[in-house]
Motif scaffolding. Structure first.
Motif, short mmCIF file in Angstrom:
data_model
loop_
_atom_site.label_atom_id
_atom_site.label_comp_id
_atom_site.label_asym_id
_atom_site.label_seq_id
_atom_site.Cartn_x
_atom_site.Cartn_y
_atom_site.Cartn_z
N ILE A 7 -20.93 -1.90 -18.46
CA ILE A 7 -20.37 -3.19 -18.08
C ILE A 7 -19.93 -3.91 -19.34
O ILE A 7 -20.75 -4.27 -20.19
N TYR A 30 -16.45 -0.80 -16.97
CA TYR A 30 -15.86 -1.89 -16.20
C TYR A 30 -15.76 -3.16 -17.05
O TYR A 30 -16.70 -3.53 -17.76
N ARG A 32 -14.34 -7.33 -16.93
CA ARG A 32 -13.89 -8.41 -16.04
C ARG A 32 -12.50 -8.93 -16.39
O ARG A 32 -11.78 -9.43 -15.53
N HIS A 128 -12.55 -6.09 -13.24
CA HIS A 128 -13.73 -5.86 -12.41
C HIS A 128 -14.90 -6.68 -12.99
O HIS A 128 -15.37 -6.39 -14.09
N CYS A 130 -18.73 -7.95 -12.95
CA CYS A 130 -20.07 -7.57 -12.48
C CYS A 130 -20.77 -8.79 -11.89
O CYS A 130 -20.92 -9.82 -12.56
N VAL A 133 -26.78 -6.34 -10.88
CA VAL A 133 -27.13 -4.93 -10.98
C VAL A 133 -28.43 -4.68 -10.24
O VAL A 133 -29.40 -5.42 -10.40
N ALA A 140 -24.23 -1.03 -10.09
CA ALA A 140 -23.58 -2.30 -10.43
C ALA A 140 -22.76 -2.77 -9.25
O ALA A 140 -21.94 -2.01 -8.71
N LEU A 142 -19.86 -5.01 -8.14
CA LEU A 142 -18.70 -5.53 -8.84
C LEU A 142 -17.72 -6.18 -7.87
O LEU A 142 -17.76 -5.94 -6.66
N ASP A 152 -19.17 -1.06 -5.40
CA ASP A 152 -20.44 -0.64 -6.00
C ASP A 152 -20.19 0.60 -6.86
O ASP A 152 -19.48 1.52 -6.45
N ASP A 162 -22.00 -6.62 -22.10
CA ASP A 162 -21.15 -7.68 -21.53
C ASP A 162 -21.41 -9.06 -22.14
O ASP A 162 -21.25 -10.09 -21.49
N VAL A 168 -25.73 -8.22 -16.64
CA VAL A 168 -26.75 -7.16 -16.59
C VAL A 168 -28.10 -7.73 -17.04
O VAL A 168 -29.13 -7.51 -16.39
#
Length: 440
Positions: A7, A30, A32, A128, A130, A133, A140, A142, A152, A162, A168
């Motif tokens: 993430i 992933y 954001r 994406h 998160c 988790v 995760a 998302l 997921d 992240d 997380v």
């Protein structure tokens, strides 16, 4: 081979994906935000960074140092700007080849993402976010922000890269009853400003230096960019008689800068627009423990140990995390929890030490760098380092130009300072005693 869900595809996320990809793991990364290669960069926040020995070593180990550093600009020391406009240059190290490097965040991020994608087992997904988790299933949850569809992603382990406000880590805080967390903010914020190139495209200041305008309780710094501009950062109190909170109008801004940074003002034609439009960021230190949950979840970089930027080591420390985690996964290929545990034990003490060093260096940069005593101490450091090679090393040298663990560097510097102080006292007493004996 195990599958990792990462993430965050910032600097450390991209580098870790490359390390894991090289080791043969299946990786889904992933992010954001949108793909930075499409020009999706948020202005006004940390567009350039200082990379030094630890970070360069991490890039070398994955074989991309030359590629990543091709546009970096070496900074050989600090250029101190007095209020009068007088300049004082202080080299970082007795060895002129030891320098820190100004590097653009966007270009480096692109290099790291492309390095990771060279491995067919690494997939990168932008836009994406998160949400949380599930630690026990390493899943995760998302949200695809382009389509607004939930998703997921499950793996053998989830790694949070992240950032300081890590989703997380927040999931770990909710799940692990013994999770320790401390978040502390400086009373100062920061705002980024710009010194553009000269009308003929020339540098307006010395390019091979980190420029500092120390003003006791606050300061401004400037780092060079490949386009011959400088990114300036003002570190100033949020509140107070003179602060971000009380400086509202264009006239307030102009008066403050003309009083405090008179040599910089003529170089900043967009000062008022930059000050008004660029966000004021906060400066946070985050300490937490543990950094892992069983063999399912782990955090790295700012998600585990955000530090204020005054030692220029935040990115370097995160890259060093990637190296250590990779070594631990190699050491314990069949016991991921043991690998996570060893990574945590090797890094925790050192990143705590770095957090303390970074705050201490803020006081040094904004207050002490302008003093003759400080400059004399730096000269003494360099003299002792030259006279005692391999024996005496200044703290800054150990932190920036070696890979000595941060905690060990701090301990060694304290011991050296005690020895030097005791030596000065002994020498002074000897001279006094000799004077007394000679003139009795």
């Amino acid at each position: 081979m195990a599958k990792f869900v990462l993430i965050g595809s910032g600097l450390a996320g991209g580098l870790l994906a490359a390390y894991l990809g090289r080791r043969g793991y299946d990786v889904d990364l992933y992010e954001r935000r949108a793909d930075p290669r499409e020009g999706n960069i948020v202005g006004g926040r940390s567009i350039n960074l200082a990379i030094s020995t630890r970070g360069i070593h991490a890039l070398e180990k994955i074989g991309i140092a030359d590629e990543a550093l091709q546009h970096a600009i070496p900074m050989r020391g600090r250029m101190i700007h007095d209020k009068s406009g007088a300049l004082h240059f202080s080299p970082y190290d007795v060895d002129p080849n030891n320098c820190i490097n100004s590097i653009g965040r966007a270009a480096l991020n692109t290099t790291l993402i492309e390095a990771a994608q060279r491995y067919s087992n690494v997939r990168v997904h932008f836009n994406h976010r998160c949400i949380e988790v599930d630690l026990d299933s390493a899943t995760a949850h998302l949200l695809n922000t382009s389509t607004n569809q939930p998703l997921d992603s499950s793996g053998d382990a989830v790694i949070g890269v992240d950032g300081a406000f890590s989703a997380v880590r927040q999931s770990m805080q909710r799940k692990i009853g013994t999770f320790q967390y401390d978040e502390s903010y400086l009373a100062h914020g920061y705002k980024e400003l710009t010194i553009p190139p000269g009308p003929d495209g020339s540098w307006r200041m010395e390019k091979h230096a980190l420029h500092i305008w120390p003003r006791k309780s606050f300061m401004m710094i400037a780092l060079p960019n490949p386009d011959r501009s400088f990114t300036c950062t003002l570190f100033w109190e949020f509140e107070g008689e003179r602060s971000f909170g009380t400086t509202k109008t264009d006239e307030d801004v102009r008066r403050f800068f003309e009083e405090e940074f008179p040599d910089a003002v003529p170089l900043m034609p967009t000062l008022l627009e930059d000050f008004k439009n660029n966000p004021t960021g906060s400066l946070v230190t985050i300490r937490c423990a543990p950094w892992y949950y069983r063999d399912k979840v782990c955090i790295l970089g700012d998600a585990a140990h955000a530090v204020v930027p005054f030692y220029g080591q935040g990115m370097n420390a995160a890259f060093e995390d990637c190296v250590v985690l990779d070594e631990c996964l190699e050491k314990f290929p069949d016991n991921r929890e043991r690998a996570f545990s060893e990574y945590f034990s090797r890094r925790k003490e050192n990143t705590d030490a770095l957090a303390d060093l970074a705050i201490g260096n803020f006081i040094e940069m904004r207050d002490k760098t302008a003093s003759k005593t400080f400059r004399a101490k730096k000269k003494l450091d360099h003299l002792l380092e030259a006279a005692l090679p391999g024996i005496y090393r200044p703290l800054y040298t150990m932190v920036t130009f070696t890979r000595l663990p941060y905690a060990e560097a701090a301990r060694r510097a304290r011991l050296q300072d005690r020895i030097v102080f005791a030596g000065i006292v002994a020498l002074t007493l000897s001279i006094l005693l000799l004077s007394i004996l000679l003139f009795r």
